[in-house]
Design a protein around this motif. Structure first.
Motif, PDB file in Angstrom:
ATOM      1  N   VAL A   1       0.887  -1.157   0.000  1.00  8.66           N
ATOM      2  CA  VAL A   1       0.000   0.000   0.000  1.00  8.66           C
ATOM      3  C   VAL A   1       0.932   1.215   0.000  1.00  8.66           C
ATOM      4  O   VAL A   1       1.869   1.272   0.805  1.00  8.66           O
ATOM      5  N   ALA A   2       0.721   2.134  -0.913  1.00  7.26           N
ATOM      6  CA  ALA A   2       1.585   3.318  -1.002  1.00  7.26           C
ATOM      7  C   ALA A   2       1.086   4.383  -0.022  1.00  7.26           C
ATOM      8  O   ALA A   2      -0.030   4.277   0.523  1.00  7.26           O
ATOM      9  N   PRO A   3       1.892   5.423   0.212  1.00  9.14           N
ATOM     10  CA  PRO A   3       1.463   6.486   1.115  1.00  9.14           C
ATOM     11  C   PRO A   3       0.074   7.026   0.764  1.00  9.14           C
ATOM     12  O   PRO A   3      -0.235   7.279  -0.395  1.00  9.14           O
ATOM     13  N   THR A   4      -0.721   7.167   1.805  1.00  9.55           N
ATOM     14  CA  THR A   4      -2.118   7.584   1.660  1.00  9.55           C
ATOM     15  C   THR A   4      -2.364   8.723   2.642  1.00  9.55           C
ATOM     16  O   THR A   4      -1.951   8.625   3.807  1.00  9.55           O
ATOM     17  N   ILE A   5      -3.005   9.790   2.180  1.00  7.79           N
ATOM     18  CA  ILE A   5      -3.258  10.928   3.078  1.00  7.79           C
ATOM     19  C   ILE A   5      -4.725  11.350   3.007  1.00  7.79           C
ATOM     20  O   ILE A   5      -5.273  11.565   1.918  1.00  7.79           O
ATOM     21  N   PHE A   6      -5.319  11.457   4.177  1.00  8.45           N
ATOM     22  CA  PHE A   6      -6.674  11.994   4.310  1.00  8.45           C
ATOM     23  C   PHE A   6      -6.589  13.359   4.992  1.00  8.45           C
ATOM     24  O   PHE A   6      -5.837  13.522   5.964  1.00  8.45           O
ATOM     25  N   SER A   7      -7.400  14.317   4.529  1.00 13.37           N
ATOM     26  CA  SER A   7      -7.553  15.544   5.322  1.00 13.37           C
ATOM     27  C   SER A   7      -9.019  15.658   5.748  1.00 13.37           C
ATOM     28  O   SER A   7      -9.853  14.835   5.346  1.00 13.37           O
ATOM     29  N   GLY A   8      -9.300  16.644   6.573  1.00 15.84           N
ATOM     30  CA  GLY A   8     -10.665  16.820   7.067  1.00 15.84           C
ATOM     31  C   GLY A   8     -11.117  15.652   7.921  1.00 15.84           C
ATOM     32  O   GLY A   8     -12.302  15.310   7.970  1.00 15.84           O
ATOM     33  N   VAL A   9     -10.171  15.043   8.629  1.00 14.18           N
ATOM     34  CA  VAL A   9     -10.500  13.881   9.468  1.00 14.18           C
ATOM     35  C   VAL A   9     -11.094  14.379  10.791  1.00 14.18           C
ATOM     36  O   VAL A   9     -10.614  15.360  11.368  1.00 14.18           O
ATOM     37  N   THR A  10     -12.159  13.711  11.226  1.00 15.24           N
ATOM     38  CA  THR A  10     -12.761  14.085  12.518  1.00 15.24           C
ATOM     39  C   THR A  10     -12.582  12.935  13.516  1.00 15.24           C
ATOM     40  O   THR A  10     -12.317  11.798  13.128  1.00 15.24           O
ATOM     41  N   ARG A  11     -12.800  13.254  14.783  1.00 15.63           N
ATOM     42  CA  ARG A  11     -12.566  12.272  15.849  1.00 15.63           C
ATOM     43  C   ARG A  11     -13.525  11.096  15.802  1.00 15.63           C
ATOM     44  O   ARG A  11     -13.255  10.052  16.353  1.00 15.63           O
ATOM     45  N   GLU A  12     -14.657  11.294  15.136  1.00 18.57           N
ATOM     46  CA  GLU A  12     -15.667  10.225  15.084  1.00 18.57           C
ATOM     47  C   GLU A  12     -15.339   9.185  14.023  1.00 18.57           C
ATOM     48  O   GLU A  12     -15.867   8.073  14.056  1.00 18.57           O
ATOM     49  N   MET A  13     -14.496   9.529  13.070  1.00 14.97           N
ATOM     50  CA  MET A  13     -14.275   8.622  11.929  1.00 14.97           C
ATOM     51  C   MET A  13     -13.510   7.369  12.336  1.00 14.97           C
ATOM     52  O   MET A  13     -12.618   7.424  13.196  1.00 14.97           O
TER      53      MET A  13
END
Ligand code: NAD
Length: 502
Positions: free
Chosen positions: A369-381
């Motif tokens: 799995v290559a580098p993966t980036i999420f933004s807008g992450v919340t504590r509930e996810m």
């Protein structure tokens, strides 16, 4: 599962002999970049596991009385042998675990440092003495070994973590039964062979292999006095409860969700480089990997550059020169990480870099799995709540440092954290307010060197004392307090019916 005799088998170590298990239950050790089966590892029988404990118990009778200097000389020889075999150890580790060769050398090296420290244990195990606590009476303490101790280790540092355990336990006069990860036991066994070559006597170090049954036996066995565990929170909590219930000392170093805070005054290029290395190195399979980055204020504008830096990392087999990100340990681990990425998308996080199904020429079957980036992450996810243990970074935003600190302190885990800033006052405030075991200030992976101990807060650790360093000397010893008076030949005896010493 059945044994295939043509493949090499991983041996048990019982009473100084490397023995073939008589079990019918075996598991493949697989190269995660190629799926080549490297060896088969047994799930030891109950009789074999009991024999390992019995041999450790027998060896304790003489090992506990072996002079400190004699023990130290074995460990000095051991560190030399590890150094001499470093390249071979790193290659073996990389083949079965997947990490890059330089990273594999780092894994061995961080363990080697503990061996060096263990060779110096004498001064840390000293007792205390108070002269004349009463007339002619002295009180002193002996820090004595416990007996048979056990270690249970995870797959992600198959050299360093076994070396956190048995050298310190043995140096302090205990004997040991080790249960390495069944996913990558080969480098651990090579390190064990070298320990015997260095002169560790028969029975002082024993190795069993297996899964849950082996772990439960170690937790329950009445002849085992202490259990060290490193691994997931789920299993560690079980080990802590089960070992404590049977009256053992237990220390469990467990899961993580490590956050970094980036303040806008940080050194930008250093910070971005450090973040990318700490998030994606070892494919995120480090308990100290940074898996959440909180960008504070104007540092939020650095996100596109962070993504571009991560995109340049080379995904490939750990044995290939220039690889930055190796494979995940197993197909199951890859499937789990991909599923979690899918969850992130479904729950509304913004996928800025999608590392699923990377093309890796020559390694079509690897667990990549290559580098993966999420933004807008919340504590509930889900991607925030779960320890992903893969090359997946969750980016969050905060208006102030205190808001970021509050996010970190509200997370159940407290293994590692880091702040990036040029402000000494901000760093000190962070150091004071954060409830996490390992704190880095412009240092992304602040693993303590062996003159300190590894630690952890909240759900990342159970037990008071950490592995290696001063704390583990206390963990592996019990204090005996001796109060002594010596009479002169001509002294007259008086009956004393009080408890006071005069
Ligand atoms: P794991 O918990 O699955 O396995 C650890 C050990 O427990 C292995 O030896 C395994 O055989 C055994 N085990 C597995 N399932 C069991 C069960 N049901 N009952 C009893 N024993 C069982 O961990 P892993 O996947 O090998 O390692 C990764 C985890 O370890 C991550 O959570 C990571 O954060 C953690 N870790 C923590 C530290 C630390 O110092 N805090 C260091 C390294 C890894």
């Amino acid at each position: 599962m059945t044994a295939t005799r043509t493949l090499p088998t991983v041996k048990l170590l019982i009473g100084g002999e490397f023995v073939e298990s008589q079990t019918t239950e075996w598991r493949d050790v697989v190269n995660p970049a190629t799926q080549e089966v490297l060896a088969r590892v047994p799930f030891a029988t109950v009789d074999e596991m009991n024999a390992a404990v019995a041999s450790a118990r027998e060896a304790f009778k003489s090992w506990r009385k072996t002079p400190i200097g004699a023990r130290a000389r074995i460990l000095l020889k051991y560190q030399q042998l590890i150094r001499e075999n470093m390249q071979e150890l790193a290659a073996l580790l990389s083949a079965e675990q997947g990490k890059t060769l330089p990273d594999a050398e780092g894994d061995v090296f961080r363990g080697l440092e503990v061996v060096e420290h263990a060779a110096n244990i004498g001064s840390l195990q000293l007792g205390e003495l108070a002269n004349n606590v009463a007339g002619g009476v002295d009180t002193y303490t002996l820090n004595q070994p416990l007996g048979v101790c056990a270690g249970i280790t995870p797959f992600n540092f198959p050299a360093m973590i076994p070396l956190w355990m048995f050298p310190m336990a043995i140096a302090t006069g205990n004997t040991f039964v080790l249960k390495p990860s069944e996913q990558d036991p080969m480098v651990t066994m090579r390190l064990v062979e070298l320990a015997l070559e260095a002169g560790i006597p028969a029975g002082v170090l024993n190795v069993i292999h297996g899964g849950a049954d082996a772990v439960n036996l170690l937790c329950d066995h009445p002849d085992i006095k202490a259990v060290s565990f490193v691994g997931s929170t789920r299993v560690g909590t079980h080990v802590y409860e089960r070992a404590s219930l049977s009256g053992k000392r237990a220390q469990c170093m467990m899961g993580a969700k490590n956050h970094a805070i980036v303040l806008p005054d940080a050194h930008k290029q250093q910070t971005l480089a450090n973040l990318v290395g700490a998030c994606f190195g070892a494919a995120g399979q480090r308990c100290m990997a940074l898996s959440v980055v909180i960008l504070v204020g104007e540092a939020q504008s650095w996100l596109p550059e962070l993504v571009e830096k991560a995109r340049t990392l080379k995904v490939g087999a750990g044995s290939e020169p220039g690889t930055d990100v190796g494979p995940l340990i197993s197909r199951a681990a890859r499937a789990r990480v991909e599923e979690l990425i899918g969850c992130g998308v479904a729950e509304g996080a913004e996928l800025l870099l999608d590392g699923r199904n990377p093309q890796v020429p020559g390694y079509a079957d690897g667990n990549f799995v290559a580098p993966t980036i999420f933004s807008g992450v919340t504590r509930e996810m889900t991607i925030y709540r779960e320890e992903i243990f893969g090359p997946v970074l969750c980016v969050m935003q905060a208006a102030t440092m205190d808001e970021a600190i509050a996010i970190i302190n509200a997370n159940p885990n407290g293994n590692g954290t880091a702040i990036f800033t040029r402000s000494g006052a901000a760093a000190r405030h962070f150091q004071e307010e954060i409830d996490v075991g390992q704190v880095g200030i412009n240092v992304p992976i602040p693993v303590p060197v062996p003159i300190f101990s590894f630690t952890g807060s909240r759900a990342s650790k159970l037990g008071d004392l950490g592995p290696y360093g001063k704390q583990v000397v206390q963990f592996y010893t019990q204090t005996k307090t001796v109060t002594a008076r010596w009479f002169d030949e001509d002294e007259v005896g008086h009956v004393n019916t009080t408890i006071t010493l005069k």
